[in-house]
Structures are given as structure tokens and as C-alpha cells.
Design a protein around this motif. Structure first.
Motif, PDB file in Angstrom:
ATOM      1  N   ARG A 120     -25.012  11.288 -22.827  1.00 40.37           N
ATOM      2  CA  ARG A 120     -23.767  11.630 -23.514  1.00 40.37           C
ATOM      3  C   ARG A 120     -22.541  11.216 -22.716  1.00 40.37           C
ATOM      4  NH1 ARG A 120     -27.511  14.459 -25.640  1.00 40.37           N
ATOM      5  NH2 ARG A 120     -27.366  15.754 -27.506  1.00 40.37           N
ATOM      6  N   GLY A 121     -22.753  10.690 -21.502  1.00 40.56           N
ATOM      7  CA  GLY A 121     -21.624  10.106 -20.779  1.00 40.56           C
ATOM      8  C   GLY A 121     -21.079  10.934 -19.638  1.00 40.56           C
ATOM      9  N   VAL A 122     -21.835  11.921 -19.180  1.00 39.87           N
ATOM     10  CA  VAL A 122     -21.393  12.668 -18.002  1.00 39.87           C
ATOM     11  C   VAL A 122     -22.322  12.313 -16.852  1.00 39.87           C
ATOM     12  CG1 VAL A 122     -20.983  14.931 -16.997  1.00 39.87           C
ATOM     13  CG2 VAL A 122     -20.568  14.554 -19.430  1.00 39.87           C
ATOM     14  N   VAL A 123     -21.763  11.648 -15.832  1.00 41.89           N
ATOM     15  CA  VAL A 123     -22.619  11.198 -14.735  1.00 41.89           C
ATOM     16  C   VAL A 123     -22.075  11.727 -13.418  1.00 41.89           C
ATOM     17  CG1 VAL A 123     -23.580   9.209 -13.536  1.00 41.89           C
ATOM     18  CG2 VAL A 123     -23.256   9.124 -15.997  1.00 41.89           C
ATOM     19  N   ASN A 132     -31.977   0.570  -7.369  1.00 39.96           N
ATOM     20  CA  ASN A 132     -31.108   1.735  -7.439  1.00 39.96           C
ATOM     21  C   ASN A 132     -30.148   1.612  -8.620  1.00 39.96           C
ATOM     22  OD1 ASN A 132     -30.908   4.055  -5.358  1.00 39.96           O
ATOM     23  ND2 ASN A 132     -31.578   2.318  -4.132  1.00 39.96           N
ATOM     24  N   LEU A 133     -29.575   0.423  -8.767  1.00 38.48           N
ATOM     25  CA  LEU A 133     -28.640   0.222  -9.871  1.00 38.48           C
ATOM     26  C   LEU A 133     -29.366   0.320 -11.210  1.00 38.48           C
ATOM     27  CD1 LEU A 133     -26.449  -2.673  -8.403  1.00 38.48           C
ATOM     28  CD2 LEU A 133     -25.817  -0.271  -8.669  1.00 38.48           C
ATOM     29  N   ARG A 134     -30.552  -0.252 -11.240  1.00 39.32           N
ATOM     30  CA  ARG A 134     -31.324  -0.177 -12.487  1.00 39.32           C
ATOM     31  C   ARG A 134     -31.640   1.266 -12.856  1.00 39.32           C
ATOM     32  NH1 ARG A 134     -33.836  -4.538 -14.780  1.00 39.32           N
ATOM     33  NH2 ARG A 134     -32.997  -6.470 -13.915  1.00 39.32           N
ATOM     34  N   MET A 135     -31.899   2.092 -11.844  1.00 43.63           N
ATOM     35  CA  MET A 135     -32.142   3.504 -12.133  1.00 43.63           C
ATOM     36  C   MET A 135     -30.864   4.165 -12.652  1.00 43.63           C
ATOM     37  SD  MET A 135     -35.244   4.287 -11.833  1.00 43.63           S
ATOM     38  CE  MET A 135     -35.537   2.683 -12.534  1.00 43.63           C
ATOM     39  N   GLY A 136     -29.720   3.734 -12.117  1.00 43.85           N
ATOM     40  CA  GLY A 136     -28.463   4.254 -12.643  1.00 43.85           C
ATOM     41  C   GLY A 136     -28.313   3.932 -14.118  1.00 43.85           C
ATOM     42  N   GLY A 137     -28.836   2.776 -14.485  1.00 45.22           N
ATOM     43  CA  GLY A 137     -28.747   2.368 -15.881  1.00 45.22           C
ATOM     44  C   GLY A 137     -29.994   2.717 -16.664  1.00 45.22           C
ATOM     45  N   PHE A 138     -30.712   3.740 -16.218  1.00 43.67           N
ATOM     46  CA  PHE A 138     -31.995   4.063 -16.851  1.00 43.67           C
ATOM     47  C   PHE A 138     -31.866   4.317 -18.350  1.00 43.67           C
ATOM     48  CE2 PHE A 138     -35.574   6.774 -17.987  1.00 43.67           C
ATOM     49  CZ  PHE A 138     -36.617   6.050 -17.450  1.00 43.67           C
ATOM     50  N   ALA A 192     -21.120  -3.901 -11.120  1.00 44.63           N
ATOM     51  CA  ALA A 192     -21.210  -3.201  -9.841  1.00 44.63           C
ATOM     52  C   ALA A 192     -21.025  -4.177  -8.681  1.00 44.63           C
ATOM     53  CB  ALA A 192     -22.549  -2.484  -9.732  1.00 44.63           C
ATOM     54  N   TYR A 193     -21.647  -5.357  -8.823  1.00 44.45           N
ATOM     55  CA  TYR A 193     -21.524  -6.343  -7.743  1.00 44.45           C
ATOM     56  C   TYR A 193     -20.113  -6.900  -7.656  1.00 44.45           C
ATOM     57  CZ  TYR A 193     -26.584  -6.199  -7.084  1.00 44.45           C
ATOM     58  OH  TYR A 193     -27.850  -5.800  -6.810  1.00 44.45           O
ATOM     59  N   ASP A 194     -19.450  -6.992  -8.804  1.00 39.23           N
ATOM     60  CA  ASP A 194     -18.060  -7.434  -8.767  1.00 39.23           C
ATOM     61  C   ASP A 194     -17.199  -6.420  -8.026  1.00 39.23           C
ATOM     62  OD1 ASP A 194     -18.679  -9.654 -10.109  1.00 39.23           O
ATOM     63  OD2 ASP A 194     -18.002  -8.953 -12.095  1.00 39.23           O
ATOM     64  N   MET A 195     -17.481  -5.156  -8.300  1.00 38.56           N
ATOM     65  CA  MET A 195     -16.680  -4.117  -7.670  1.00 38.56           C
ATOM     66  C   MET A 195     -16.990  -4.018  -6.176  1.00 38.56           C
ATOM     67  SD  MET A 195     -16.428  -0.133  -8.809  1.00 38.56           S
ATOM     68  CE  MET A 195     -15.361  -0.227 -10.204  1.00 38.56           C
ATOM     69  N   PHE A 196     -18.288  -4.157  -5.848  1.00 37.33           N
ATOM     70  CA  PHE A 196     -18.701  -4.039  -4.443  1.00 37.33           C
ATOM     71  C   PHE A 196     -19.497  -5.278  -4.026  1.00 37.33           C
ATOM     72  CE2 PHE A 196     -18.881   0.357  -6.188  1.00 37.33           C
ATOM     73  CZ  PHE A 196     -17.794   0.891  -5.502  1.00 37.33           C
ATOM     74  N   PRO A 197     -18.807  -6.338  -3.644  1.00 37.23           N
ATOM     75  CA  PRO A 197     -19.529  -7.570  -3.293  1.00 37.23           C
ATOM     76  C   PRO A 197     -20.528  -7.364  -2.146  1.00 37.23           C
ATOM     77  CG  PRO A 197     -17.159  -7.955  -3.463  1.00 37.23           C
ATOM     78  CD  PRO A 197     -17.356  -6.491  -3.556  1.00 37.23           C
ATOM     79  N   ALA A 222     -23.674   5.100 -10.574  1.00 39.24           N
ATOM     80  CA  ALA A 222     -23.202   6.029 -11.592  1.00 39.24           C
ATOM     81  C   ALA A 222     -22.414   5.307 -12.680  1.00 39.24           C
ATOM     82  CB  ALA A 222     -22.339   7.111 -10.948  1.00 39.24           C
ATOM     83  N   LEU A 223     -21.772   4.206 -12.300  1.00 33.49           N
ATOM     84  CA  LEU A 223     -20.937   3.494 -13.280  1.00 33.49           C
ATOM     85  C   LEU A 223     -21.760   2.597 -14.203  1.00 33.49           C
ATOM     86  CD1 LEU A 223     -17.869   2.544 -11.080  1.00 33.49           C
ATOM     87  CD2 LEU A 223     -18.038   4.348 -12.795  1.00 33.49           C
ATOM     88  N   MET A 224     -23.041   2.469 -13.898  1.00 34.24           N
ATOM     89  CA  MET A 224     -23.901   1.590 -14.701  1.00 34.24           C
ATOM     90  C   MET A 224     -23.795   1.893 -16.189  1.00 34.24           C
ATOM     91  SD  MET A 224     -25.626  -0.758 -13.132  1.00 34.24           S
ATOM     92  CE  MET A 224     -26.965  -1.096 -14.257  1.00 34.24           C
TER      93      MET A 224
END
Lengths: 442, 237, 359
Positions: free
Chosen positions: B78-81, B98-104, B119-124, B150-152
């Protein structure tokens, strides 16, 4: 904390190792205490009980009389105990569930077919002062583990299937006064196997496999010793052993195949014998070896366990064809009560053990004015030893001073296509060979 | 109607009354901060919102929907992370995993790839370390990973639990910059911080939690000026 | 001071005993092996046979061990009922096999035989998975937040409950798998004195395939990764939107499916099944899981294969050269001694670094 955990894990592991080591069992010489039986008939009950070394079992009026079967009722060998238990249950049915004016309360105690299990069971039995009659145990190992406890409690048990020769030899340990049996002694079974293989079939080389149990180890040894006495040889690596829990027998069979014998005798229990039979046919060098097992495998379960490889297999076992006429009735009752054929070979021996127990109880029981029944324990033991010419299913029962009550009637069976099925048919119609009657008296 | 509305919740750990009638709200597009000392109940408040702890009474509503019976993983949908305290990146999973799990909860692989590249753009830095396991990252990188993770799912409300904890001062600043930029992209944020000064700097409004109770609530500017707050949380005497 | 000295002496003494133990075992192994190999009583073919039978046994242990290790990884729970899940699978396969044998399908031709084996596997997996999920739901999930000893005791209870439920339904007697003709036939290798049956090949190949599949699933798929995530940190996994219960249920299901398949393979080789069938393979597989490093999936595979070889070859190799009579009786002793050694010298198991790191 973590260290404690680690050490307790190590300890647990070590216990597992210890449990995996089969304890060696040995008997020390002693003397028999069977004295001349004396049934005190109309003496005052209180005086008799006071005079009896082990006191009396008291059964108040209206209370049930407690009969117990103990033996292996769970785990891998539970068909053996279940079979005997059914024999006792039918014997109780046959006296309409009443003895000495009391209803019979029947219960069981599990001995697990191990010395430890036998010991635990015996301690529970010894703590129960209501027990009037005791039938069991199933296994030699249970006897070895539990006898001292029962003896100390003044109790007496009569086994239908513990067959190790040493349990009923004249110089057995003192505590074995608490043990009688209707089963045969493996002294005869082992010798019969050797004579059949050497004299009858003319085989010269024998190997044996036991499973570390008191029963299998001793029986294999009797067979080996007598086979050598007759002039045969035991092959190199011909004294093998498996663990009761093994399923993969290839290592043992490969070791035997290094010096291929004419016959392999493995008096182990059903599961192990099934694996050995099934896997021997795939072991190079053992294609022509004759396979033989003993009474512990006289069961349709063995055929199921071994599968098609059971064809032609030999089993030494009591000769049901020489059982008394009542045996056919018994089989009918068994079928009606349990919906099938017996699970093993010792149900009739168990029935007979129960018959002896009932007779001895009736002989020694005293009843006082208010209807309480007293069973003086030592007198009961003496009465059991004094049993003579009791009609049993397996034949006439006569107990001797070293505890043998049944006459050994053994034979060799051969598994044919009829038994292998499918479906499995049991028991075989008739044995293929039996020793001459004078074999038991030689 | 507030986007996230916490109304009078009471939470217990065994017999310990951890939250007493806590009420707070986060409106669409707001950064709200929840400040308070250790053990005041900040993390418990976030866990009540995420559904890991269930309040005994009171309600948590997202856009009017009561979350009391919603499983934690459905709350994420529902959008609360939440970015939990101490980062809690999966030490044995790679950065990518880890990122994939964020986007589970994302159902399409395209969305997943999209999220990862954002995510990679934000954190190279994370991109360089994409096949390293989480356990081998530095504290700052782990925090980046935790936020990126979390932003995934492009959350509506991001719950940040002590994002600056244990980081070097320069890293702290860059984390707060990141928070501002996430906010600038339209995500509402509930920020739990011990570093009250920084938190009040980026936030619009704030609440002060003490012993499980909200004792103050005001605009961030007013709180920063509040004598009590300055003494207790901004290190001034 | 005195206490300090005593402590030091105790430490040194313990270390000494452990080193002595280590040296004794190494000596036993080396001398025993040298004498056995030097004695030359066993041909190369018979060694090959022992290795194959060890590999077959080890494959089955490994398949069962995976269930222990995966559940341990995710719940820190030793699922003692897992041996019974295996037993139930063996029974499931048995009933499918007898049904197929009854209608004459099982040995009609090689193709129907293969289809039959697949159906047996399917039946076994259905039974095992259903039972495992019930056990998880009834015996473990309500205790998820209880102290760790509590679900352990519940697991032991579940194990007994299943054993004796099966005994109640099917009695204490032995049920025998029908023979599948093509699997019972020998692989034509043409080596005198060395035989491999197709069933042996099937066991090893299907174990390898299943383990590879599991490894890929856990490493490469989203669901598999989520299982790893949950086993590392349940709360955080939930915050990522992972349904923790579903991941746990999936873990039980996968472990049970492996055990069910292992059950059919076991039945096809050893033929016998009864209510107690799960006990010993269960304990051995648990040992294998600990050997490999419990919680570690490749560790369970390795531990299983290793234990199989130790049991298959060990007694003959280490003991027969030392003149130990009937060494194969001591197979369990060797297996559990191995366990003790690992627990003493490498408590985290062969591949266990990651477990230690996490703890």
C-alpha cells in the motif's frame, strides 16, 4: 553459554556413538534355585504370605486380576511382540476373561528388544504390585537387561520367543530363576541348521551374519561351532555383523564374497534379513550361495521385505505341522479376532505361556473370608517350574529346572513361489526337512 | 485528511506500556520528524505503522484505510515502507539482491529493473558494489543500500528510523541531502532521529516523544526554538 | 591466583585430551587404511562397489538433510519430524506403486515404468508436502515466538505422533515396494565383479538434478532469494513486503518435496517401508546436515555425500585392516564419531563459516 552448548552437543554426539556400540553381553555362572514345589493348600493366607520370601500379590474381591505381556511393541521388531501379545489375548479369551473369580485386566509393557528397554520395562513391572502373571519378553536382549530387576522383585516371567541358549542352561546365573520359556533353545536351532547344511545338503563352507543382538550373535555362534565340529569350515571373513539399523548391506556382502561360502546363515530380524536376501543376489560371487535365516524371520513380513529374492530361501523355525490339533482352532480364532494370519511364529508359544501362567496361578492362589485372593510369589514361581504334562498348542509342556517348558520341535522351511506371490501367502505348507526325534536327546 | 494518520495508539511489550495514546499525522508531501531520547518509543511507533507491532488500542490509517488487520507485507504494497534502525541490510545477499528484495512486491521485471537503475543513479557507489554482499559494505554504503532498497517500490510514505546513526559527520550531511531530494521528488517522510537539530532542519513539522507519550507537536521551526526542546534534545544547557 | 592456575591447568589438560583424540583418530584412519590397502584382500571392483553404494546412500541422506538444514536456516528449529515426513513419502510412493502394479502398468514396458516412477514421486511429494505443511501449521507456527526449546519439544512430539499414527493406520508390519524391472536390471558396464543397477544411477542422477535445481532456485529466483532474506532477518524481510509466513511454508514444502522424492528412491532401492522407516535415515540425515554446517544448503549436500561414503567405505577401509572383527557392525559408530569430531573441532560444520559469522 556458547561453550556450554557446544559441549553438550559433543556429549550428545558421544552418547549416540555409545548407543551405536552394541553392548557385549555375557553371563556369569551361578546356580539354579528351583526347589521342590510345595503348594500350600488350605493354610491361612496371612501366614503363607508372611512365610513367602517375596510376599503375596493381593487381589481384593471385585478387583481384576492383572496379567501383563512385556516385549517389543514398538520400533522395527514390533511384529514379534505383537504376535506374542495376540497369543496371550486369545488365551485370555479362551478362559472367558476370568480367573480365580476375578476379571482379567490385561496390559502390556514395551521392552524395545534391547537390553536397556528390557531393563526399563522390568523396573516398571517390578514397581507394579498388582501384577499376578507375567508373560514375556520377546527378545533375548530384553531378558538380559531386565532379569535382575524382576528377580529382585520376586517376580517370574515366562517368555514365548527369547531363544538364546544361555538363558536356560543348568549353570545360568541365579537371577535367571525368574525366567522360563516355552520357546525352544537356540542350542537346538543352531545345531539343526549346521546339521542340515553339512549332513543333509553336503555343503562345506559357511558364513554367518549377526546383528549384534544377544539372540543373533549366540545363534550364529552355535551354528558356526557345530558346523566346524561336523567337519565344515567357516570362510575367511565368514563371521560378519551388521547393525540392526543398517539398510545397505553391500559392504558386509562384499566382505563375505571375498571368500565365497556355500551358504550364508543370518539369524537376524526381519528387516535386516530382507535387506541381506535382496542385496545378496546382486553381489558378485554370492550368486550361488544358499541363504538361510532363522525363526526371527518366520513371517510374511520377511517375504515382503526380501521381495522376489526370497524364492528358494531357507528358514529354520518351529515346526507348526507338529503342533497340537488345537492349533487350527487357534488360527481360526486369530483370523476372527485380528482379521488376518499371525505376524510371526511365536503366537502359539505365547498362548502356551499364558496357559502355564493360568494353571500355576490357580494352583497357588489362596482366598480369604472376604474374597481377597492372594498369590504368594515364590510359591507361584515354584509352581511354574513344577508344571508337568500341560496340554499346549505347541505340544505337551513340561518345565525343567533350568526353565525350558516347551519341547523343541524345529524344522527347515523353504520359500517357494506359492509364498512369494504376489500376493504373499503365509505360512509355507510344510517344512522340507526336520531332524530325527533323537536329535533333541543326543 | 492526512495521508498517514496515527490516532491514540497504545502498545505494550509484555507488561511494559511502550506507547501511550500516541497520535501523529503525515500529510501528502510533508517531512515530519519524530524526535526523542533512546527508549522513548520512536521505533515502536514506526513498527506499529509498519504492522510489526500491533497496538492494543488506537488506529493507524493510510489515506483513510485502517491498517489494523493488514499484514506487514501488504502494508508495503500500500506504499508505506520503513528503513529500519541500524540499516538491517541483508548481509549475505548481494547489493543487487538486496535491492530486488526491496522490490519484492513489484510484479513486473521491468519495474524491478527500473527501480534498481534509479537506486544506482541515486547512489553510484552501490552500482560499483552491485555483486558484493551486504555484509562487506561500509556503514554509509549500507545506509545508502537500505534507503535505495526502500525506494524500490516508490513509496507514498517513507519511514526512516535513525538514518544518521553511527555515521561519520560528512556522511550524515549527505544522508540528509538525500532525504531532502527524496522529499523533493514527492515522497512523504516520517523521520525518526536522535540528531534533532538536523531532523528539524529538513522537516516541516515535528513531534517530541518522551516515555511513550507525545509531549510536544509543532512546526519544525517552533520546535527548534522551543526552550525545552533545546535543552533536552539539542544539547544546549 | 590458585584458581587461575587451576583453570589454566584444566584448559591445557582439555586441549591435550582433544589433541590426543585428534591424533588417535588420524592414526587410526591412516594406519587402518594403509593396512587394509596393503593387505589387498579387497579387489578394485569391490572398492568401486562400496563407493557406489556409499554414493547412493549419501544421495538419499543429502536429499533428506536439505529439509533439516533449510528449516533450521529459516526458523533455527531442528525439525525432528522430518524423518517422518520422509517415511510418509515412502508410504505415498508405495501406494502409488502398488496401485500401478495392480493394474499391470508398472512393468508393462520401459516407458510405463518410467511414467510410474514419476507418478510415484508425485504421489510421495504430495503426501510429504501436505503433512509437512500440517505439522508447520499445527506444531510450529503457534510457537513461533516461544523460547527455542519449546518448538524443539513440539517437533519431537510431532515425530512420535506421526510415527504412531502411521502405525495405527498401517500396523507394525513391513510393506514392500514392487520391483520395477528396468530399474532392477544392471547397467551393462562389462566389468567383471562390479555391478551397478539402473536404480543406483537413477538415485544419484535424480539427487544431483534436484539439488542443482534447488541451488538455482535459491540463488537465482526472487522467491529463493526471499527465503534467504527471511532466514537472515524476518522483521526486515517483512518490511520489504516479503510474506514471511509464505517463505517459511515454502521452505517446509521444498524440504518435504525433497524428502518425499528421497522416500521413493529409498523404497526403490531398499524395498521395505514401515512406520519406523524414517527414524534412522532421519538421524543420519540430520548428522549429515550438522557435518556440512547446519543452515547451509551446499553444506547439507556435501555432508550427505560425505556421510554416505564414510558409511559405505569407512568400516572396510579403516577397520578391516586393523583386524577388527565384522567392522560393518560399527558403521554407526564411525558415522557418529565423525559427528563428534566435527562438533569438537569445527562446531560450525564443514561449510559452516557463514553460520558462525551470523550467530
Amino acid at each position: 553459554m556458547r561453550n556450554t552448548l557446544r559441549w553438550s552437543a559433543v556429549l550428545t554426539g558421544m552418547l549416540l556413538v555409545l548407543a551405536a556400540c552394541q553392548p557385549a553381553s555375557s553371563g556369569s555362572p551361578g546356580q539354579s534355585t528351583a526347589e521342590s514345589a510345595s503348594a500350600a493348600a488350605s493354610v491361612d493366607a496371612a501366614a503363607v504370605c508372611a512365610a513367602d520370601e517375596a510376599g503375596c500379590v493381593e487381589i481384593p474381591s471385585g478387583e481384576p486380576l492383572h496379567i501383563v505381556f512385556w516385549g517389543v511393541l514398538s520400533g522395527a521388531d514390533s511384529t514379534l511382540g505383537e504376535d506374542s501379545k495376540r497369543g496371550v489375548e486369545i488365551a485370555i479369551d479362551d478362559i472367558n476373561n476370568t480367573l480365580l473369580g476375578h476379571d482379567i485386566q490385561f496390559s502390556t509393557e514395551d521392552g524395545l528388544c534391547t537390553p536397556e528397554g528390557g531393563n526399563t520395562a522390568a523396573q516398571k513391572l517390578a514397581a507394579d504390585t498388582t501384577i499376578a502373571g507375567l508373560i514375556g519378553p520377546s527378545c533375548t536382549d530384553e531378558s538380559l537387561g531386565g532379569m535382575q530387576t524382576l528377580y529382585d522383585a520376586g517376580m517370574t516371567t515366562i517368555s514365548s520367543s527369547a531363544t538364546r541358549a544361555g538363558l536356560t542352561v543348568p549353570d545360568r546365573p541365579a537371577e535367571y530363576a525368574a525366567f522360563l520359556r516355552t520357546a525352544h533353545s537356540d542350542y537346538f536351532q543352531g545345531r539343526m541348521v549346521a546339521e542340515y547344511l553339512y549332513n543333509e545338503l553336503g555343503l562345506k563352507k559357511l558364513a554367518t551374519v549377526h546383528d549384534g543382538s544377544g539372540y543373533a550373535k549366540a545363534l550364529a555362534e552355535v551354528a558356526r561351532t557345530h558346523f566346524e565340529e561336523l567337519g565344515g569350515t567357516i570362510t575367511t571373513g565368514g563371521d560378519q555383523a551388521i547393525a540392526k539399523t543398517d539398510t545397505d548391506m553391500s559392504a558386509v556382502l562384499t566382505a563375505i564374497a571375498a571368500d565365497p561360502p556355500d551358504a550364508i546363515f543370518f539369524p537376524v530380524f526381519i528387516a535386516g534379513a530382507g535387506y541381506l536376501t535382496d542385496q545378496a543376489k546382486d553381489t558378485p560371487g554370492l550368486e550361488d550361495a544358499l541363504l538361510m535365516s532363522a525363526d526371527g524371520t518366520f513371517s510374511p513380513d520377511y517375504i515382503k521385505a526380501a521381495g522376489p529374492a526370497a524364492l528358494g530361501h531357507l528358514i529354520s523355525s518351529p515346526d507348526t505341522s507338529k503342533f497340537a490339533a488345537g492349533y487350527q482352532d487357534f488360527l481360526a480364532k486369530h483370523k476372527a479376532k485380528y482379521g488376518g494370519d499371525p505376524l510371526s511364529i511365536f503366537h502359539a508359544h505365547a498362548y502356551d505361556a499364558a496357559t502355564l501362567v493360568f494353571a500355576a496361578l490357580e494352583k497357588v492362589a489362596l482366598t480369604d473370608a472376604d474374597g481377597t485372593t492372594f498369590i504368594p510369589r515364590t510359591a507361584y514361581r515354584e509352581a511354574l517350574y513344577a508344571s508337568k504334562d500341560v496340554e499346549g498348542l505347541t505340544g505337551p509342556l513340561n518345565c525343567n529346572a533350568s526353565g525350558d517348558c516347551g519341547a523343541p520341535i524345529l524344522a527347515v522351511y523353504k520359500v517357494t513361489a506359492r509364498e512369494v506371490g504376489p500376493p504373499v501367502v503365509w505360512p509355507p505348507e510344510a517344512p522340507i526337512w526336520a531332524p530325527e526325534p533323537d536329535f533333541y536327546t543326543k | 485528511m492526512a495521508l498517514l494518520d496515527v490516532d491514540g495508539i497504545n502498545a505494550f511489550y509484555g507488561n511494559i506500556h511502550a506507547l501511550r495514546d500516541v497520535s501523529l499525522s503525515v500529510d501528502d508531501g510533508e517531512i515530519v520528524t519524530l524526535i526523542g531520547a533512546n527508549g522513548a518509543g520512536k521505533t515502536t511507533t514506526l513498527n506499529c505503522i509498519s504492522g510489526l507491532v500491533r497496538p492494543r488500542s488506537g488506529t493507524v490509517k493510510l489515506a483513510g484505510e485502517d491498517l489494523a488487520k493488514v499484514q506487514p507485507h501488504h502494508i508495503v504494497e500500500r506504499g508505506v515502507v520503513q528503513v529500519p534502525e541500524g540499516r538491517r541490510t541483508f548481509a549475505r545477499l548481494t547489493v543487487d539482491e538486496n535491492l530486488r528484495m526491496g522490490g519484492f512486491t513489484l510484479t513486473s521485471e521491468a519495474n524491478l529493473r527500473d527501480g534498481i537503475s534509479r537506486a544506482y543513479d541515486m547512489f553510484p557507489r552501490l552500482k560499483e558494489r552491485r555483486s558484493q554482499t551486504g555484509g562487506t559494505l561500509s556503514g554509509g554504503e549500507q545506509q545508502m543500500l537500505a534507503i535505495g532498497r526502500a525506494l524500490m517500490v516508490s513509496p507514498r510514505v517513507l519511514l526512516l528510523d535513525e538514518p544518521s546513526m553511527g555515521l561519520a559527520p560528512t556522511l550524515v550531511e549527505s544522508i540528509f541531502e538525500t532525504i531532502s531530494s527524496i522529499h523533493a521528488q514527492g515522497t512523504s517522510i516520517l523521520l525518526v532521529e536522535q540528531n534533532a537539530l538536523m531532523a528539524l532542519n529538513v522537516a516541516g513539522r515535528g513531534y517530541v516523544l518522551q516515555s511513550g507519550q507525545i509531549i510536544l507537536s509543532d512546526t519544525a521551526a517552533n520546535l527548534a526554538a522551543n526552550e525545552q526542546v533545546r535543552q533536552a534534545y539539542l544539547g544546549e544547557i | 591466583m590458585y584458581a587461575r592456575v587451576m583453570e589454566r591447568i584444566t584448559d591445557v589438560a582439555i586441549a591435550g585430551v582433544l589433541w590426543g583424540f585428534r591424533i588417535a583418530v588420524v592414526l587410526l584412519v591412516v594406519v587402518g587404511s594403509a593396512l587394509t590397502l596393503g593387505g589387498g584382500r579387497h579387489s578394485a571392483e569391490s572398492w568401486l562397489s562400496l563407493i557406489v553404494s556409499g554414493a547412493v546412500l549419501g544421495s538419499i541422506y543429502a536429499l533428506i538433510a536439505l529439509g533439516y538444514t533449510m528449516v533450521y536456516g529459516i526458523l533455527r528449529l531442528i525439525n525432528f519430524a522430518h524423518g517422518e515426513i520422509f517415511m510418509a513419502g515412502t508410504f505415498g510412493g508405495y501406494f502409488v506403486a502398488t496401485a500401478l502394479s495392480g493394474i499391470g502398468f508398472l512393468n508393462l514396458n520401459p516407458i510405463t515404468s518410467i511414467i510410474s516412477v514419476v507418478l510415484m514421486m508425485a504421489g510421495a511429494i504430495v503426501v510429504s508436502v501436505t503433512l509437512a505443511l500440517l505439522v508447520e501449521r499445527i506444531a510450529y507456527r503457534p510457537l513461533r515466538n516461544a523460547p527455542r526449546l519449546v518448538p524443539l519439544i513440539s517437533a519431537i512430539g510431532a515425530s512420535f505422533f506421526l510415527q504412531y499414527t502411521f502405525r495405527g493406520f498401517f500396523g507394525p508390519g513391513i510393506y514392500a515396494y514392487p520391483t520395477v524391472g528396468i530399474l532392477d536390471a544392471q547397467v551393462p558396464l562389462g566389468i567383471e565383479g562390479f555391478r551397478v543397477k539402473w536404480i543406483d544411477v537413477l538415485v544419484i542422477v535424480s539427487a544431483v538434478v534436484m539439488m542443482a535445481g534447488l541451488f538455482l532456485f535459491v540463488q537465482r529466483t526472487k522467491l529463493g532469494t526471499s527465503i534467504r532474506a527471511v532466514s537472515e532477518d524476518k522483521a526486515t524481510a517483512a518490511l520489504m513486503g516479503i510474506d514471511v509466513n509464505r517463505a517459511i511454508v515454502m521452505t517446509f514444502a521444498i524440504g518435504a518435496a525433497m524428502a518425499g522424492a528421497a522416500g521413493v528412491l529409498y523404497g526403490l532401492i531398499f524395498r521395505q517401508v514401515y512406520f519406523f522407516t524414517g527414524f534412522v535415515p532421519g538421524i543420519k540425515a540430520f548428522t549429515a546436515a550438522v557435518l556440512g554446517g547446519i543452515g547451509n544448503i551446499p553444506g547439507a549436500m556435501l555432508g550427505g555425500i560425505f556421510l554416505g561414503q564414510v558409511e559405505g567405505v569407512g568400516p572396510t577401509l579403516f577397520l578391516s585392516g586393523l583386524g577388527v572383527p565384522s567392522p560393518n557392525q560399527l558403521r554407526d559408530v564411525i558415522a557418529f564419531t565423525m559427528l563428534v569430531l566435527v562438533l569438537i573441532f569445527r562446531p560450525s560444520g564443514i561449510l559452516g563459516e557463514r553460520v558462525a559469522q551470523r550467530a
